[in-house]
Motif scaffolding. Structure first.
Motif, PDB file in Angstrom:
ATOM      1  N   VAL A 187       0.857  -1.188   0.000  1.00  0.00           N
ATOM      2  CA  VAL A 187       0.000   0.000   0.000  1.00  0.00           C
ATOM      3  C   VAL A 187       0.892   1.235   0.000  1.00  0.00           C
ATOM      4  O   VAL A 187       1.830   1.336   0.791  1.00  0.00           O
ATOM      5  N   HIS A 188       0.592   2.156  -0.893  1.00  0.00           N
ATOM      6  CA  HIS A 188       1.396   3.375  -1.015  1.00  0.00           C
ATOM      7  C   HIS A 188       0.478   4.584  -1.014  1.00  0.00           C
ATOM      8  O   HIS A 188      -0.524   4.618  -1.728  1.00  0.00           O
ATOM      9  N   ARG A 189       0.822   5.569  -0.196  1.00  0.00           N
ATOM     10  CA  ARG A 189       0.060   6.819  -0.131  1.00  0.00           C
ATOM     11  C   ARG A 189       0.915   7.936  -0.712  1.00  0.00           C
ATOM     12  O   ARG A 189       2.098   8.054  -0.410  1.00  0.00           O
ATOM     13  N   ARG A 190       0.319   8.748  -1.560  1.00  0.00           N
ATOM     14  CA  ARG A 190       1.073   9.868  -2.133  1.00  0.00           C
ATOM     15  C   ARG A 190       0.177  11.092  -2.296  1.00  0.00           C
ATOM     16  O   ARG A 190      -0.998  10.985  -2.635  1.00  0.00           O
ATOM     17  N   LEU A 191       0.771  12.236  -2.009  1.00  0.00           N
ATOM     18  CA  LEU A 191       0.110  13.513  -2.268  1.00  0.00           C
ATOM     19  C   LEU A 191       0.384  13.875  -3.718  1.00  0.00           C
ATOM     20  O   LEU A 191       1.535  13.865  -4.164  1.00  0.00           O
ATOM     21  N   VAL A 192      -0.656  14.189  -4.454  1.00  0.00           N
ATOM     22  CA  VAL A 192      -0.517  14.447  -5.890  1.00  0.00           C
ATOM     23  C   VAL A 192      -0.058  15.877  -6.133  1.00  0.00           C
ATOM     24  O   VAL A 192      -0.643  16.826  -5.605  1.00  0.00           O
ATOM     25  N   ARG A 193       0.990  15.999  -6.912  1.00  0.00           N
ATOM     26  CA  ARG A 193       1.392  17.292  -7.450  1.00  0.00           C
ATOM     27  C   ARG A 193       0.950  17.309  -8.911  1.00  0.00           C
ATOM     28  O   ARG A 193       1.290  16.393  -9.661  1.00  0.00           O
ATOM     29  N   PRO A 194       0.192  18.313  -9.334  1.00  0.00           N
ATOM     30  CA  PRO A 194      -0.319  18.310 -10.710  1.00  0.00           C
ATOM     31  C   PRO A 194       0.810  18.119 -11.718  1.00  0.00           C
ATOM     32  O   PRO A 194       1.810  18.846 -11.685  1.00  0.00           O
ATOM     33  N   PRO A 195       0.692  17.121 -12.585  1.00  0.00           N
ATOM     34  CA  PRO A 195       1.749  16.901 -13.581  1.00  0.00           C
ATOM     35  C   PRO A 195       1.789  18.031 -14.603  1.00  0.00           C
ATOM     36  O   PRO A 195       0.766  18.647 -14.910  1.00  0.00           O
ATOM     37  N   GLU A 196       2.985  18.318 -15.092  1.00  0.00           N
ATOM     38  CA  GLU A 196       3.132  19.320 -16.146  1.00  0.00           C
ATOM     39  C   GLU A 196       2.995  18.607 -17.491  1.00  0.00           C
ATOM     40  O   GLU A 196       3.888  17.871 -17.912  1.00  0.00           O
ATOM     41  N   LEU A 197       1.868  18.819 -18.134  1.00  0.00           N
ATOM     42  CA  LEU A 197       1.569  18.122 -19.381  1.00  0.00           C
ATOM     43  C   LEU A 197       1.713  19.055 -20.576  1.00  0.00           C
ATOM     44  O   LEU A 197       1.181  20.168 -20.567  1.00  0.00           O
ATOM     45  N   GLY A 198       2.435  18.579 -21.583  1.00  0.00           N
ATOM     46  CA  GLY A 198       2.481  19.306 -22.840  1.00  0.00           C
ATOM     47  C   GLY A 198       1.199  19.065 -23.623  1.00  0.00           C
ATOM     48  O   GLY A 198       0.372  18.222 -23.259  1.00  0.00           O
ATOM     49  N   THR A 199       1.032  19.793 -24.702  1.00  0.00           N
ATOM     50  CA  THR A 199      -0.188  19.669 -25.506  1.00  0.00           C
ATOM     51  C   THR A 199      -0.381  18.249 -26.013  1.00  0.00           C
ATOM     52  O   THR A 199      -1.483  17.687 -25.944  1.00  0.00           O
ATOM     53  N   GLN A 200       0.691  17.631 -26.499  1.00  0.00           N
ATOM     54  CA  GLN A 200       0.581  16.271 -27.031  1.00  0.00           C
ATOM     55  C   GLN A 200       0.242  15.271 -25.931  1.00  0.00           C
ATOM     56  O   GLN A 200      -0.563  14.354 -26.140  1.00  0.00           O
ATOM     57  N   GLU A 201       0.852  15.448 -24.750  1.00  0.00           N
ATOM     58  CA  GLU A 201       0.571  14.533 -23.636  1.00  0.00           C
ATOM     59  C   GLU A 201      -0.877  14.656 -23.184  1.00  0.00           C
ATOM     60  O   GLU A 201      -1.538  13.653 -22.890  1.00  0.00           O
ATOM     61  N   LEU A 202      -1.379  15.888 -23.129  1.00  0.00           N
ATOM     62  CA  LEU A 202      -2.767  16.095 -22.737  1.00  0.00           C
ATOM     63  C   LEU A 202      -3.712  15.484 -23.766  1.00  0.00           C
ATOM     64  O   LEU A 202      -4.696  14.825 -23.411  1.00  0.00           O
ATOM     65  N   GLN A 203      -3.416  15.691 -25.040  1.00  0.00           N
ATOM     66  CA  GLN A 203      -4.261  15.119 -26.085  1.00  0.00           C
ATOM     67  C   GLN A 203      -4.261  13.597 -26.017  1.00  0.00           C
ATOM     68  O   GLN A 203      -5.299  12.952 -26.214  1.00  0.00           O
ATOM     69  N   ALA A 204      -3.100  13.008 -25.716  1.00  0.00           N
ATOM     70  CA  ALA A 204      -3.016  11.552 -25.599  1.00  0.00           C
ATOM     71  C   ALA A 204      -3.844  11.062 -24.415  1.00  0.00           C
ATOM     72  O   ALA A 204      -4.542  10.039 -24.506  1.00  0.00           O
ATOM     73  N   ALA A 205      -3.777  11.794 -23.291  1.00  0.00           N
ATOM     74  CA  ALA A 205      -4.544  11.403 -22.106  1.00  0.00           C
ATOM     75  C   ALA A 205      -6.038  11.476 -22.383  1.00  0.00           C
ATOM     76  O   ALA A 205      -6.797  10.557 -22.042  1.00  0.00           O
ATOM     77  N   ILE A 206      -6.473  12.552 -23.020  1.00  0.00           N
ATOM     78  CA  ILE A 206      -7.896  12.694 -23.327  1.00  0.00           C
ATOM     79  C   ILE A 206      -8.320  11.649 -24.355  1.00  0.00           C
ATOM     80  O   ILE A 206      -9.420  11.096 -24.292  1.00  0.00           O
ATOM     81  N   GLY A 207      -7.408  11.326 -25.287  1.00  0.00           N
ATOM     82  CA  GLY A 207      -7.704  10.274 -26.260  1.00  0.00           C
ATOM     83  C   GLY A 207      -7.946   8.939 -25.587  1.00  0.00           C
ATOM     84  O   GLY A 207      -8.881   8.202 -25.939  1.00  0.00           O
ATOM     85  N   ASP A 208      -7.115   8.603 -24.588  1.00  0.00           N
ATOM     86  CA  ASP A 208      -7.328   7.366 -23.826  1.00  0.00           C
ATOM     87  C   ASP A 208      -8.639   7.437 -23.054  1.00  0.00           C
ATOM     88  O   ASP A 208      -9.377   6.451 -22.948  1.00  0.00           O
ATOM     89  N   ALA A 209      -8.925   8.622 -22.507  1.00  0.00           N
ATOM     90  CA  ALA A 209     -10.097   8.778 -21.647  1.00  0.00           C
ATOM     91  C   ALA A 209     -11.402   8.617 -22.418  1.00  0.00           C
ATOM     92  O   ALA A 209     -12.350   8.007 -21.929  1.00  0.00           O
ATOM     93  N   VAL A 210     -11.463   9.165 -23.636  1.00  0.00           N
ATOM     94  CA  VAL A 210     -12.728   9.128 -24.376  1.00  0.00           C
ATOM     95  C   VAL A 210     -13.057   7.720 -24.863  1.00  0.00           C
ATOM     96  O   VAL A 210     -14.197   7.445 -25.240  1.00  0.00           O
TER      97      VAL A 210
END
Length: 250
Positions: free
Chosen positions: A67-90
Motif C-alpha cells: 500500500v502506497h500513499r502519495r500527495l498528488v502534485r499536478p503533472p506538467e503536461l504538454g499539448t501532445q501529452e494532454l491530447q493523448a490522455a484525453i484520447g485514452d479517456a474518451v
C-alpha cells in the motif's frame, strides 16, 4: 476507482463499499468510479470539492499487496501529452493516473488530492481479490480514514499560512516563530503522512501563548484559528493514540 470484474483491479469499488458509512451530506462524498475518465472528471467538477482521495489498485513494481500513499502534485503536461490522455479517456478507459492527468488538463483537480494505491497480484478477468490484495484493502481503508480525520487540521493550516505570512501586520514573536515552524511541519504531514515534530511544536506554541510571548497585531480571527489549531491537534493526538492501540491489539 476500480475496474469491474478484473480481479484485484476491482479493489477501489470494494473500498468504496467499506467507506460508505464515512459519507456526510455536503461534507464527504464516497463514490465508486469505474466509468470513463472524462465522465469521472466531469463528476469531480460537479462536486466542486477542495480535497479528494482516490483509492484503487495500480500496477507498478512493488510487491503484491503493498500500500502506497502519495500527495498528488499536478503533472506538467504538454499539448501532445494532454491530447493523448484525453484520447485514452474518451475510449472509456479509467485509471488513477489517467484521471489525474485529465483533471489537471481540464483544471478540475482538487487543491488537495491524495492517492492510496495497492499493488495488485492478479490483474485480469475474475471476481474477488487475492489474499495479498485483500490485506492491502484493509490497510488502504485505514489510511483513507486517517486522511479524513486529518483533513480539518490541514484546512486550518492552509488558512493560517496565509494569515501568518502577513509580516506587516504581525510583529515577530516566539509564538509566531513557533506557529510558522508548526505549519511547516504540517506540510510534512500533508506530503508524507507522518507527524514529525508536530505535537512537540504544538506544546511549545501553547507555552509561548501562556507566557504572553505573542505578536502585536493579533486579531480575534487570529486567536480563534490559533486555538482551533491547538484543539484540533489535541483531538487528533487522542484519536490516533486510540487507533494505534487498537491496531496493536489485533
Amino acid at each position: 476507482m476500480g475496474e469491474l470484474f478484473q480481479g484485484d483491479l476491482d479493489l477501489g469499488r470494494l473500498a468504496a463499499e467499506r467507506l460508505r458509512d464515512e459519507a456526510k451530506p455536503a461534507l464527504i462524498w464516497v463514490e465508486e468510479l469505474h466509468y470513463g475518465a472524462v465522465a469521472v472528471v466531469q463528476r469531480i467538477q460537479e462536486l466542486g470539492v477542495d480535497s479528494m482521495i482516490l483509492v484503487g489498485a495500480v500496477r507498478g513494481t512493488r510487491a503484491p499487496g503493498t500500500v502506497h500513499r502519495r500527495l498528488v502534485r499536478p503533472p506538467e503536461l504538454g499539448t501532445q501529452e494532454l491530447q493523448a490522455a484525453i484520447g485514452d479517456a474518451v475510449t472509456g478507459y479509467v485509471g488513477i493516473n489517467l484521471i489525474i492527468e485529465v483533471a489537471t488538463g481540464l483544471r478540475a483537480l482538487p487543491r488537495r488530492t491524495v492517492v492510496v494505491e495497492v499493488e495488485p497480484e492478479h490483474a485480469g478477468p475474475g471476481e474477488g481479490l487475492t489474499k495479498t490484495a485483500s490485506a492491502g484493502l484493509d490497510r488502504a481503508v485505514d489510511l483513507v480514514r486517517t486522511e479524513l480525520r486529518r483533513t480539518p487540521l490541514l484546512d486550518l493550516a492552509e488558512d493560517l499560512r496565509e494569515m501568518t505570512s502577513d509580516t506587516e501586520r504581525l510583529d515577530p514573536s516566539r509564538a509566531l516563530t513557533t506557529m510558522t515552524d508548526l505549519l511547516a511541519e504540517l506540510e510534512l504531514l500533508e506530503r508524507e503522512g507522518r507527524w514529525g515534530r508536530g505535537f512537540a511544536l504544538r506544546d511549545r506554541l501553547r507555552l509561548a501563548i501562556a507566557a504572553g510571548e505573542v505578536s502585536e497585531g493579533m486579531e480575534h480571527r487570529d486567536w480563534g484559528l490559533w486555538w482551533a489549531m491547538i484543539e484540533e491537534m489535541d483531538r487528533l493526538e487522542a484519536l490516533e493514540a486510540v487507533v494505534t492501540t487498537a491496531a496493536g491489539e489485533d
